[in-house]
Design a protein around this motif. Structure first.
Motif, PDB file in Angstrom:
ATOM      1  N   ARG A  80      13.722   5.368 -13.386  1.00 54.41           N
ATOM      2  CA  ARG A  80      14.609   4.962 -12.221  1.00 54.41           C
ATOM      3  C   ARG A  80      13.354   4.627 -11.223  1.00 54.41           C
ATOM      4  O   ARG A  80      13.403   3.541 -10.426  1.00 54.41           O
ATOM      5  CB  ARG A  80      15.426   5.916 -11.643  1.00 54.41           C
ATOM      6  N   PHE A  81      12.622   5.660 -11.264  1.00 52.76           N
ATOM      7  CA  PHE A  81      11.310   5.461  -9.925  1.00 52.76           C
ATOM      8  C   PHE A  81      10.358   4.671 -10.588  1.00 52.76           C
ATOM      9  O   PHE A  81      10.120   3.691  -9.537  1.00 52.76           O
ATOM     10  CB  PHE A  81      10.566   7.052  -9.888  1.00 52.76           C
ATOM     11  N   LYS A  82      10.172   4.339 -11.545  1.00 47.97           N
ATOM     12  CA  LYS A  82       9.235   3.387 -11.843  1.00 47.97           C
ATOM     13  C   LYS A  82       9.960   1.796 -11.745  1.00 47.97           C
ATOM     14  O   LYS A  82       9.281   0.965 -11.042  1.00 47.97           O
ATOM     15  CB  LYS A  82       8.888   3.367 -13.415  1.00 47.97           C
ATOM     16  N   ASP A  83      11.080   1.807 -12.159  1.00 51.08           N
ATOM     17  CA  ASP A  83      11.895   0.539 -11.915  1.00 51.08           C
ATOM     18  C   ASP A  83      12.162  -0.018 -10.512  1.00 51.08           C
ATOM     19  O   ASP A  83      11.919  -1.145  -9.931  1.00 51.08           O
ATOM     20  CB  ASP A  83      13.256   0.580 -12.515  1.00 51.08           C
ATOM     21  N   LEU A  84      12.367   1.194  -9.578  1.00 49.46           N
ATOM     22  CA  LEU A  84      12.467   0.820  -8.134  1.00 49.46           C
ATOM     23  C   LEU A  84      11.053   0.214  -7.788  1.00 49.46           C
ATOM     24  O   LEU A  84      11.253  -0.581  -7.053  1.00 49.46           O
ATOM     25  CB  LEU A  84      12.799   2.128  -7.349  1.00 49.46           C
ATOM     26  N   THR A  85       9.964   1.002  -8.210  1.00 51.91           N
ATOM     27  CA  THR A  85       8.662   0.646  -7.690  1.00 51.91           C
ATOM     28  C   THR A  85       8.218  -0.635  -7.882  1.00 51.91           C
ATOM     29  O   THR A  85       7.787  -1.701  -7.198  1.00 51.91           O
ATOM     30  CB  THR A  85       7.724   1.727  -8.220  1.00 51.91           C
TER      31      THR A  85
ATOM     32  N   ARG B  37       1.005  -1.053   0.149  1.00 48.71           N
ATOM     33  CA  ARG B  37       0.033  -0.134   0.017  1.00 48.71           C
ATOM     34  C   ARG B  37       0.949   1.252  -0.002  1.00 48.71           C
ATOM     35  O   ARG B  37       0.500   2.364  -0.801  1.00 48.71           O
ATOM     36  CB  ARG B  37      -0.920   0.280   1.033  1.00 48.71           C
ATOM     37  N   LEU B  38       1.912   1.367   0.859  1.00 48.38           N
ATOM     38  CA  LEU B  38       2.869   2.574   0.681  1.00 48.38           C
ATOM     39  C   LEU B  38       3.497   2.666  -0.524  1.00 48.38           C
ATOM     40  O   LEU B  38       3.654   3.785  -0.791  1.00 48.38           O
ATOM     41  CB  LEU B  38       3.994   2.158   1.977  1.00 48.38           C
ATOM     42  N   ALA B  39       3.980   1.702  -1.167  1.00 48.52           N
ATOM     43  CA  ALA B  39       4.644   1.870  -2.473  1.00 48.52           C
ATOM     44  C   ALA B  39       3.553   2.285  -3.455  1.00 48.52           C
ATOM     45  O   ALA B  39       3.988   2.963  -4.163  1.00 48.52           O
ATOM     46  CB  ALA B  39       5.052   0.328  -2.682  1.00 48.52           C
ATOM     47  N   LYS B  40       2.473   1.656  -3.471  1.00 47.03           N
ATOM     48  CA  LYS B  40       1.554   2.188  -4.437  1.00 47.03           C
ATOM     49  C   LYS B  40       0.946   3.579  -4.198  1.00 47.03           C
ATOM     50  O   LYS B  40       0.831   4.512  -5.024  1.00 47.03           O
ATOM     51  CB  LYS B  40       0.071   1.175  -4.514  1.00 47.03           C
ATOM     52  N   GLU B  41       0.725   4.125  -2.753  1.00 48.66           N
ATOM     53  CA  GLU B  41       0.613   5.573  -2.445  1.00 48.66           C
ATOM     54  C   GLU B  41       1.612   6.480  -2.888  1.00 48.66           C
ATOM     55  O   GLU B  41       1.484   7.398  -3.325  1.00 48.66           O
ATOM     56  CB  GLU B  41       0.661   5.427  -1.022  1.00 48.66           C
ATOM     57  N   ALA B  42       3.090   5.917  -2.675  1.00 48.92           N
ATOM     58  CA  ALA B  42       4.153   6.773  -3.092  1.00 48.92           C
ATOM     59  C   ALA B  42       4.113   6.744  -4.765  1.00 48.92           C
ATOM     60  O   ALA B  42       4.382   7.969  -5.274  1.00 48.92           O
ATOM     61  CB  ALA B  42       5.331   6.137  -2.766  1.00 48.92           C
TER      62      ALA B  42
END
Length: 124
Positions: free
Chosen positions: A99-104, A16-21
Motif C-alpha cells: 500500500r505504501f509503495k502504491d501510494l508513493t 523530494r518530500l515523497a522520495k524522502e518519505a
C-alpha cells in the motif's frame, strides 16, 4: 496570472518530500526506528501539509487555465491526501508495504506529469 515557474518549484519540492518519505519508510522497516511525535513527526507532517496547500491551489489553477490532457482535479486532490499519508506513515511503518509503495508511485506519477507538462508547455 499564474506563475508556472513557482508551481514547478513547488512540484519538485513535493517530489523530494515523497522520495524522502519513501527512503525513511524503507529504512524504518529495516531498523525499526522510533520517532518522537512532537519533535519530529508533527513538524514534518505540518511542513508537508503547508507545502501541499500552496501547491494544490496553484496546481488547481494551472489545470483550470491550461487544461492539460492527462491531469485532472481528482488526481491533484489525491496527491494532497496520499502525500500527507505517506509522510505520516513513513515514521511509523505500520502501513502495509505494498500500500505504501502504491501510494508513493501514484503521488510521484501525478507530480511528474505536472512537472513534465509545465516544462514542455514553457508557460513561465
Amino acid at each position: 496570472m499564474l506563475d508556472a515557474q513557482s508551481l514547478l518549484e513547488q512540484t519538485r519540492e513535493l517530489i523530494r518530500l515523497a522520495k524522502e518519505a519513501h527512503e525513511r519508510y524503507k529504512k524504518g522497516k529495516e531498523e525499526g526506528a522510533e520517532h518522537d511525535f512532537f519533535k519530529v513527526v508533527k513538524p514534518s507532517a505540518d511542513r508537508c501539509e503547508k507545502a501541499l496547500q500552496s501547491w494544490l491551489n496553484g496546481s488547481l489553477a494551472y489545470v483550470k487555465e491550461y487544461r492539460p490532457k492527462y491531469i485532472h482535479e481528482e488526481q491533484l486532490r489525491s496527491v494532497e491526501e496520499n502525500l500527507n499519508e505517506i509522510v505520516l506513515q513513513s515514521y511509523f511503518c505500520k502501513i502495509h508495504k505494498k500500500r505504501f509503495k502504491d501510494l508513493t508511485e501514484s503521488v510521484l506519477y501525478t507530480l511528474k506529469n505536472i512537472e513534465d507538462d509545465i516544462q514542455k508547455g514553457d508557460r513561465g
